[in-house]
Every structure is written in structure tokens, then in C-alpha cells.
Design a protein around this motif. Structure first.
Motif, mmCIF file in Angstrom:
data_model
loop_
_atom_site.group_PDB
_atom_site.id
_atom_site.type_symbol
_atom_site.label_atom_id
_atom_site.label_comp_id
_atom_site.label_asym_id
_atom_site.label_seq_id
_atom_site.Cartn_x
_atom_site.Cartn_y
_atom_site.Cartn_z
ATOM 1 N N VAL A 43 0.837 -1.214 -0.035
ATOM 2 C CA VAL A 43 -0.114 0.083 0.004
ATOM 3 C C VAL A 43 0.929 1.409 -0.043
ATOM 4 N N PRO A 44 0.222 2.308 -0.287
ATOM 5 C CA PRO A 44 1.173 3.484 -0.361
ATOM 6 C C PRO A 44 1.766 3.790 0.921
ATOM 7 N N PRO A 45 3.204 4.253 1.027
ATOM 8 C CA PRO A 45 3.995 4.473 2.142
ATOM 9 C C PRO A 45 3.350 5.465 3.046
ATOM 10 N N GLY A 46 3.008 5.352 4.439
ATOM 11 C CA GLY A 46 2.366 6.201 5.122
ATOM 12 C C GLY A 46 0.946 5.775 5.379
ATOM 13 N N THR A 47 0.257 4.840 4.761
ATOM 14 C CA THR A 47 -0.991 4.342 4.868
ATOM 15 C C THR A 47 -1.178 4.014 6.253
ATOM 16 N N ARG A 48 -2.408 4.386 6.907
ATOM 17 C CA ARG A 48 -2.770 4.023 8.170
ATOM 18 C C ARG A 48 -3.799 2.923 8.031
ATOM 19 N N ALA A 49 -4.109 2.315 9.149
ATOM 20 C CA ALA A 49 -5.189 1.219 9.181
ATOM 21 C C ALA A 49 -6.387 1.779 8.885
ATOM 22 N N ARG A 50 -6.660 3.148 9.338
ATOM 23 C CA ARG A 50 -8.144 3.651 9.036
ATOM 24 C C ARG A 50 -8.323 4.139 7.684
ATOM 25 N N ASP A 51 -7.089 3.888 6.870
ATOM 26 C CA ASP A 51 -7.466 4.280 5.392
ATOM 27 C C ASP A 51 -7.645 3.086 4.792
ATOM 28 N N LEU A 52 -7.704 1.871 5.293
ATOM 29 C CA LEU A 52 -7.723 0.670 4.671
ATOM 30 C C LEU A 52 -9.406 0.182 4.680
ATOM 31 N N VAL A 53 -9.614 -0.601 3.543
ATOM 32 C CA VAL A 53 -10.895 -1.454 3.708
ATOM 33 C C VAL A 53 -10.312 -2.862 3.643
ATOM 34 N N VAL A 54 -10.398 -3.683 4.819
ATOM 35 C CA VAL A 54 -10.021 -4.802 4.841
ATOM 36 C C VAL A 54 -11.342 -5.613 5.435
ATOM 37 N N ASP A 55 -11.829 -6.336 4.615
ATOM 38 C CA ASP A 55 -13.122 -7.053 4.857
ATOM 39 C C ASP A 55 -12.856 -8.475 4.836
#
Length: 180
Positions: A43-55
Motif C-alpha cells: 500500500v502507499p507509504p504512510g498508509t494508516r489502518a483507518r485508510d484501509l478497507v479490509v473485509d
């Protein structure tokens, strides 16, 4: 297959190179053992968990960035965990439903790998569940028996049953009995 039908070293190397090139184009990297699959989704560097959709559900998994198309989707898994690694990749561990087969691919629409070329990691009998362990131990015993020219467990069981039946029926002639 005759020896002339067997792939040559050049053909094997070409097939391995093609497979590696196909796998390199995937939007994730993956490895597997006979029991689980490990996936790393950049994922792009600096991605935070809240930026993700993991279903993650019992029958599917989807990974992506919020508001964008999923990076990957997978169906049919029993247990699954994920974590964000150094804000650079999503690490996913899938437990296989069928722990006795190798996966050809993670996503069915992606290129397959040649599972006949997989060399499994060494494992201990203690790593196996009870039923699988008993089956493997029986196979190992039967193999040793065959190597020594002795009957397998199934052959010995038949011979023991015949001997018991003979003892119970001494009036019968068993001289022409053949075990198969």
C-alpha cells in the motif's frame, strides 16, 4: 510418460521463468505452506489502518484503500488475520479450508503456479491433527513392512482374520485359500 516426453531442463527453466514473471505482475506477493497462505499487499507509504478497507468474512476477504477499487478479493477461507506492516503493506494470513492441498493461485482470475514443483517444508508428526497423523503413521509402517518383504497392516489383518476363522472351523479345508 516416456523419458522423451519428460520436460527438459531448458523447458523447466523456461516454465519457471514464465511463472515467476506472471507472479511478479500481481498486486501482492504470496507464499504458502500446506496449512496456510501468507499474502503481502503493498500500500502507499504512510498508509494508516483507518485508510484501509479490509473485509474478512468466513467465505471471503477483500483488501483495498477507502474509496478505491479493491486491490484483491479472495473467496473461501476459514480463519484469517491481517495487520498493517510499517505503514507499507498489509500482511494477511489465511488458514486453508483443505489442509491437504496446494493452491495454484490466490485469486482464481490470476495466473496459476505449477504445484507439482512445490517442495514442502519438513514437518513433524506432532504438527498434524490426530486423524492425519494416524494415517501418515500407518502409511510409514506399511512402507517399512513392504521394504522388509513383510505384510502391510491390512494384509496382516486379513491373515489374522483367516487364522481365527480356521481355528473356529477346523473341519474346513483352507489349503487352497489365496489372500488378495
Amino acid at each position: 510418460m516416456s523419458s522423451s516426453d519428460a520436460p527438459t531442463d531448458v523447458e523447466n527453466k523456461a516454465a519457471a521463468a514464465k511463472e515467476a514473471a506472471e507472479q511478479a505482475t500481481l498486486p501482492y506477493k504470496w507464499t504458502q505452506t500446506i496449512q496456510e497462505v501468507d499474502i503481502s499487499v503493498p500500500v502507499p507509504p504512510g498508509t494508516r489502518a483507518r485508510d484501509l478497507v479490509v473485509d474478512i468474512k468466513s467465505t471471503s476477504i477483500k483488501v483495498g484503500l477507502k474509496g478505491q477499487e479493491p486491490i484483491m478479493e479472495r473467496v473461501t477461507t476459514d480463519e484469517c488475520t491481517w495487520s498493517l506492516e510499517d505503514q507499507k503493506s498489509v500482511s494477511i494470513q489465511l488458514e486453508k479450508v483443505n489442509k491437504m492441498e496446494w493452491w495454484e493461485h490466490v485469486l482464481t482470475h490470476h495466473p496459476k503456479i505449477d504445484t507439482t514443483k512445490i517442495t514442502p517444508e519438513n514437518s513433524n508428526l506432532s504438527d498434524l491433527d490426530g486423524e492425519t497423523r494416524a494415517m501418515v503413521e500407518k502409511m510409514m509402517y506399511d512402507q517399512r513392512q513392504k521394504e522388509m518383504g513383510k505384510p502391510t497392516s491390512d494384509e496382516q489383518k486379513k491373515a489374522d482374520m483367516l487364522k481365527k476363522f480356521q481355528e473356529q472351523h477346523p473341519e474346513m479345508d483352507f489349503s487352497n485359500v489365496k489372500m488378495t
